[in-house]
Design an enzyme around this catalytic site. Structure first.
Site: not given
Length: 560
Positions: A98, A199, A256, A329-330
């Site tokens: 990440d 991210d 993302e 995960h979100d």
């Protein structure tokens, strides 16, 4: 179409805090991941995306980084990381890290220095502004509730934080910031990692002047999103990053990018523009969001689902590549959101997996998806750990909204649905830890766990294994063109894949009732071969098929 390893691979996302605890402190760690690499190899995945494991005070579960070049104490040591990378590569599994560079932690040394004074050499690493008449510089709200600005008494200025107050936004206008980021990326790539998931990367360029956002009568804050997403210099920055870092390695990149359309998405992934390989778009993740946003939950329609997927396929066709996911995960668990996590949990989990692994793009499996893990319903807000959930509950409770209404929304959309520990077996705490887990295990772990899945030849796990193997063995699944069949059907999602002289037909019943499907007359006299189905199918008769609840079938059509 160019062929690439990251197009042909299958990605498994690990949220390390909830994956496997090796030392009994209740927190998943790097050695826990090492313990389970053979399990992942057995599943068949060949790329792992590892959520942040860097030094962090953990205000937002590792997405607030205080040292980009070191490992969080709770997760292990740099030596543990080196061993993890070595063990993954020995199993032909690649590692995607990440990259969180829209913001840092407020405990990062850059920000600690930046706060000291207006003339500090790190001051311009972040976005500082004077207030207006005792108020913040503008009316923007944070993604995590409250103002996007935090006042600092020492310098009598505010700093911007689009997320938590402990996540100050970096100032990408500053060339020194960009150089620091690129040097850090090289640090990890030179150690042998295989790429980055970036991210909220499309938020790094803000509109100059930081104007006020639109604000409704009942809104506490204005909408700053149009001035922060896909900003004026974002493509310049990514092309610079590609030129100075990414192009020098054989790696995979996925950004993302909330708030992108296929037209905007193409700018990020167009092969000729030298930016990223893929983006995560969130149009599908908003399919059940009403006018008030994420927590305003509305019914979704299958035709809308189809149209979103097909729009992104055609929008990026030839020029770019799609990422395929229905949870992470979100996001809530996909079998609870798009399937039926009660009566037809196994069938609907397999059906959704069939879709993800037979559409064009790179499939992402979120940990626990391969055994059909579900959403969780904790009775008390105190049992939740996610900052977004906690802030939303507090803010809306203060506005007088009923607790039961808020809890129902959290059950459906809360991020902690995805963050309960992996259910390894039916022992205490699902075999995740010998200690007290950082967040409670889903109570259904005795029925849903890896041990049971591995003992059952008809389990969701083995179905995933078969899908992944099919994808590796059939280039048509990776590179074949797509055409929708019976687009207006509100029960069945059907599509054809075409590649060279091959054709596949995928038929998916998205609901819990029997539904009839009729093949086009062009196929009636063709020989067909059933490649995979989540039910027993007695013969290859394709005339007037009756699909059972959440049934999935993939047929190969013989040309002769």
């Amino acid at each position: 179409m160019n062929k690439n390893w990251w197009k042909e691979g299958v990605v498994y996302q690990i949220y390390p805090r909830s994956f496997k605890d090796s030392n009994g402190d209740g927190i998943g760690d790097l050695r826990g991941i090492i313990e389970k690499l053979d399990y992942l190899k057995n599943l068949g995945v060949n790329i792992i995306w590892l959520c942040p494991v860097y030094k962090s005070p953990n205000d937002d579960n590792g997405y607030d980084i205080s040292d980009y070049r070191d490992i969080m104490d709770e997760f292990g040591t740099k030596e543990d990381f080196n061993e993890l990378l070595k063990e993954m590569h020995s199993r032909d599994i690649k590692l995607i890290m990440d990259l969180v560079v829209n913001h840092t932690s407020d405990e990062h040394k850059w920000f600690v220095e930046s706060k000291k004074s207006k003339d500090n050499q790190y001051r311009d690493y972040y976005i500082w502004r004077d207030g207006k008449d005792g108020n913040p510089p503008n009316n923007w709200g944070s993604f995590f509730s409250g103002s996007a600005w935090k006042y600092d008494e020492t310098s009598d200025q505010y700093y911007l934080h689009l997320f938590s107050t402990k996540q100050p936004d970096l100032n990408w206008e500053n060339e020194k910031v960009r150089k620091e980021v690129y040097d850090m990326m090289k640090f990890w790539l030179d150690q042998g990692i295989d790429g980055f998931r970036m991210d909220v990367i499309n938020l790094i360029s803000k509109v100059p002047g930081l104007p006020d956002g639109d604000k409704g009568e009942d809104d506490l804050y204005g909408n700053g999103f149009p001035f922060t997403a896909n900003g004026p210099r974002v493509h310049e920055y990514l092309q610079e990053m590609n030129k100075k870092v990414l192009s020098k390695y054989d790696i995979m990149t996925v950004g993302e990018t909330p708030g992108v359309t296929p037209e905007i998405g193409k700018l990020y992934v167009d092969n000729d523009r030298n930016e990223l390989n893929m983006v995560f778009q969130f149009e599908m993740m908003e399919i059940d969001s009403g006018e008030e946003g994420k927590w305003d939950i509305v019914p979704w329609r299958l035709t809308t689902f189809k149209n979103i997927m097909y729009k992104w396929y055609t929008g990026l066709k030839e020029k770019g590549w799609n990422s395929l996911f229905l949870n992470n995960h979100d996001q809530p668990r996909m079998v609870s959101r798009f399937g039926n996590d009660k009566k037809y949990r196994v069938e609907s989990a397999k059906m959704l997996a069939t879709f993800l692994h037979t559409w064009q793009g790179t499939p992402y499996i979120y940990q626990g998806e391969e055994i059909g893990m579900t959403n969780v319903e904790f009775k008390n807000i105190e049992d939740y750990r996610d900052i977004e959930i906690i802030n939303m509950f507090k803010e809306k409770s203060e506005q007088g909204i009923d607790k039961d209404v808020l809890m129902k929304a959290i059950y459906a959309k809360g991020r902690d649905n995805a963050r309960t520990p992996i259910q390894w077996d039916s022992s205490n705490n699902a075999g995740f830890t010998s200690g007290e887990p950082w967040i409670a295990v889903n109570p259904n772990y005795k029925e849903i766990n890896v041990e049971k899945a591995l003992e059952d030849k008809n389990s969701i796990f083995y179905y995933y294994q078969k899908l992944i193997k099919l994808r590796k063995e059939n280039e048509i699944i990776v590179y074949g063109d797509l055409e929708l069949i019976d687009r207006e059907n509100e029960s069945i999602f059907a599509y054809a894949r075409n590649y060279n002289d091959e054709k596949l037909i995928v038929i998916l019943n998205f609901y819990g009732e029997n539904t009839k499907f009729k093949f086009h007359e062009d196929f009636q006299d063709k020989k067909v071969n059933l490649l995979i189905s989540n039910y027993e199918v007695e013969d290859n008769n394709i005339n007037d098929i009756i699909l059972r609840p959440y049934e999935a079938r993939v047929y190969k059509i013989n040309s002769k």
